[in-house]
Scaffold this active site. Structure first.
Site, short mmCIF file in Angstrom:
data_model
loop_
_atom_site.label_atom_id
_atom_site.label_comp_id
_atom_site.label_asym_id
_atom_site.label_seq_id
_atom_site.Cartn_x
_atom_site.Cartn_y
_atom_site.Cartn_z
N LYS A 169 -27.00 -24.18 -5.55
CA LYS A 169 -28.34 -24.43 -4.98
C LYS A 169 -29.22 -23.19 -5.06
O LYS A 169 -30.36 -23.26 -5.49
CB LYS A 169 -28.25 -24.85 -3.52
CG LYS A 169 -26.99 -25.59 -3.14
CD LYS A 169 -27.07 -27.06 -3.41
CE LYS A 169 -25.67 -27.64 -3.28
NZ LYS A 169 -25.62 -29.05 -3.12
N TRP A 214 -19.57 -32.15 5.29
CA TRP A 214 -19.70 -32.57 3.89
C TRP A 214 -18.48 -33.44 3.55
O TRP A 214 -17.34 -33.03 3.82
CB TRP A 214 -19.77 -31.32 3.01
CG TRP A 214 -19.91 -31.60 1.54
CD1 TRP A 214 -20.78 -32.45 0.94
CD2 TRP A 214 -19.14 -30.99 0.49
NE1 TRP A 214 -20.61 -32.41 -0.42
CE2 TRP A 214 -19.62 -31.53 -0.72
CE3 TRP A 214 -18.11 -30.04 0.46
CZ2 TRP A 214 -19.10 -31.15 -1.96
CZ3 TRP A 214 -17.60 -29.66 -0.77
CH2 TRP A 214 -18.09 -30.21 -1.97
N ASP A 246 -17.84 -21.85 4.52
CA ASP A 246 -18.37 -22.51 3.33
C ASP A 246 -19.84 -22.11 3.25
O ASP A 246 -20.65 -22.51 4.09
CB ASP A 246 -18.22 -24.03 3.47
CG ASP A 246 -18.73 -24.76 2.23
OD1 ASP A 246 -19.28 -24.10 1.32
OD2 ASP A 246 -18.58 -25.99 2.17
N1 KET Z 1 -20.17 -27.09 0.45
C1 KET Z 1 -21.16 -27.83 0.97
C2 KET Z 1 -21.41 -27.76 2.43
C3 KET Z 1 -21.93 -28.63 0.13
O1 KET Z 1 -22.90 -29.33 0.67
C4 KET Z 1 -21.66 -28.68 -1.26
C5 KET Z 1 -22.44 -29.56 -2.14
C6 KET Z 1 -20.63 -27.86 -1.74
C7 KET Z 1 -19.91 -27.08 -0.86
C8 KET Z 1 -20.21 -27.79 -3.16
O2 KET Z 1 -21.14 -27.58 -4.10
P1 KET Z 1 -20.75 -26.99 -5.54
O3 KET Z 1 -21.64 -27.72 -6.48
O4 KET Z 1 -19.30 -27.29 -5.80
O5 KET Z 1 -21.01 -25.55 -5.47
N2 KET Z 1 -23.13 -30.53 -1.69
C9 KET Z 1 -24.01 -31.44 -2.42
C10 KET Z 1 -23.53 -31.90 -3.74
C11 KET Z 1 -22.19 -32.57 -3.74
O6 KET Z 1 -21.90 -33.42 -2.89
O7 KET Z 1 -21.41 -32.24 -4.64
C12 KET Z 1 -24.39 -32.60 -1.49
O8 KET Z 1 -23.92 -32.67 -0.35
O9 KET Z 1 -25.23 -33.41 -1.91
#
Ligand code: KET
Length: 405
Positions: free
Chosen positions: A251, A134, A215
């Site tokens: 999610k 990511w 993560d």
């Molecule tokens: N870890 C991973 C692996 C991840 O894909 C995301 C979000 C997050 C943590 C953080 O999400 P949060 O909303 O802070 O709980 N991924 C998607 C959104 C983004 O980039 O913020 C994405 O990859 O599209």
């Protein structure tokens, strides 16, 4: 009339969230956002889970609720229930009080707080992240004060795990180094180790005293089962060793904008865990003082009530199943068109994303000609797709790979 900020350089848009910015500006009725990992219904609309609405109604009706500040570590019930959700209700680490859990601002905030804690209090400042990962991981950990290195993870030729490369790189990491692991549904590749491979990774990491930092942004989204998707984490906790875990409810409960998540640090003793918690408070207080109340209250209400919990697992399974269906429909559509290449990875990969193998020129072509928005690494969010939009995507991929790009 010159601003004191006139010399500020314009920064580029974020590689993932910037895709949504570009999509919003597009006037085409056929535009499709497959950039950010956010679940959409079969009608292409964002989804508020029914169980979340029910929990919110309960919260509004509860006259005893106030809007006071939460403690620095967040809502106590939320923290306990979050640890149970990821480590399992019967986890010895929880029973022995060896887990310090703090509520944080979703997955990102949990990673950042964990990173800063490690930079201040852990003896090894290097964190190894998978290649690829990511896009926010390297930025979060660098700003937290850690030095970021990568380990091999994905083999583009097999479109699978580079297991040998991974073991080799972890094997040559300095003893004690931190290793970031995606608990399940690896982003962006959709490729996870098998349980047997996780067990080998665990043995190697423990033998070298590498510190696992999980993560967990997709628990329940990969397989539809909350327990199955936490297996990787649980085998590391079962050996009595230490680890960190960052959880996100963005999610799996659809609470994206509520920013609700948790950081847990599993320690060997209850005394260490309570000292760790006291230091986490010193990281959090000057950063944002205390976390937001609403999202954590929703999560706690759902996790503590068996009726709501069961409804959640059903809704979660339905989201995971819809994504799996979209994989099949897209694969079938490309087969039917005779699109050159092997597309079986679309159905083999796990979680929210397909790592298509399309290159950045092909992605640009699909955006310019078909108004399909995705990240330039060729990742598409399967959760943004519906039966109605599969043919449009298949047309675009077909055109991109048959040389019109
Ligand atoms: N870890 C991973 C692996 C991840 O894909 C995301 C979000 C997050 C943590 C953080 O999400 P949060 O909303 O802070 O709980 N991924 C998607 C959104 C983004 O980039 O913020 C994405 O990859 O599209």
């Amino acid at each position: 009339m010159s601003s004191v900020f006139a010399n500020v350089l314009r920064a580029p848009e974020d590689p993932i969230l910037g895709v949504t910015v570009a999509y919003s500006k597009d006037q085409s009725p056929n535009k499709l956002n497959l950039g950010v990992g956010a679940y959409r219904t079969q009608e292409g609309k964002p989804l508020v889970l029914n169980v979340v609405k029910r929990a919110e109604l309960m919260l509004v009706d509860d006259q005893s609720r106030v809007k006071e500040y939460l403690p620095i570590v967040g809502l106590a019930d939320f923290n306990k229930l979050s640890a149970k959700l990821i480590f399992g209700a019967d986890s010895p680490a929880i029973q022995e009080n060896r887990v310090a859990t703090v509520q944080c601002l979703s997955g990102t905030g949990s990673l950042r707080v964990g990173g800063e804690f490690l930079a201040r209090h852990y003896h090894e400042r290097t964190v190894y992240i998978p290649q690829p990962t990511w896009g926010n991981h390297p930025k979060i950990f660098t700003l937290a004060g850690l030095s970021v290195k990568t380990y091999r993870y994905y083999n583009p030729e097999t479109r699978g795990l580079d297991f040998e490369g991974m073991l080799e790189d972890l094997g040559s990491a300095p003893s004690g180094a931190i290793v970031l692991l995606h608990a399940c549904a690896h982003n962006p590749t959709g490729v996870d180790p098998t349980i047997e491979q996780w067990e080998q990774i665990r043995q190697l990491m423990r033998s070298k005293s590498l510190l696992p930092f999980f993560d967990s942004a997709y628990q329940g989204f990969a397989s539809g089962s909350l327990d199955a998707d936490a297996q990787s984490v649980r085998i590391f906790v079962a050996d009595g060793g230490e680890c960190l875990a960052a959880q996100s409810y963005a999610k799996n409960m659809g609470l994206y904008g509520e920013r609700v998540g948790a950081l847990s640090i599993v320690c060997k003793t209850a005394d260490a865990a309570s000292k760790v918690e006291s230091q986490l408070k010193l990281v959090i207080r000057p950063m944002y003082s205390s976390p937001p109340l609403h999202g954590a209250s929703i999560v706690a209400a759902i996790l503590k009530d068996s009726d709501l919990y069961n409804e959640w697992t059903l809704e979660l399974k339905a989201m995971a199943d819809r994504i799996i269906c979209m994989r099949k429909e897209l694969f079938d559509a490309l087969q039917a068109k005779g699109t050159p290449g092997d597309w079986s990875h679309i159905v083999k990969q796990i979680g929210m994303f397909t790592f298509t193998g399309l290159n950045s020129e092909q992605v640009t072509f699909m955006t310019n000609e078909y108004h399909i928005y995705m990240t330039t690494d060729g990742r598409i969010s399967m959760a943004g797709l519906s039966s109605r939009t599969v043919p449009h995507l298949a047309d675009a991929i077909h055109a991109a790979v048959t040389g019109k790009a």
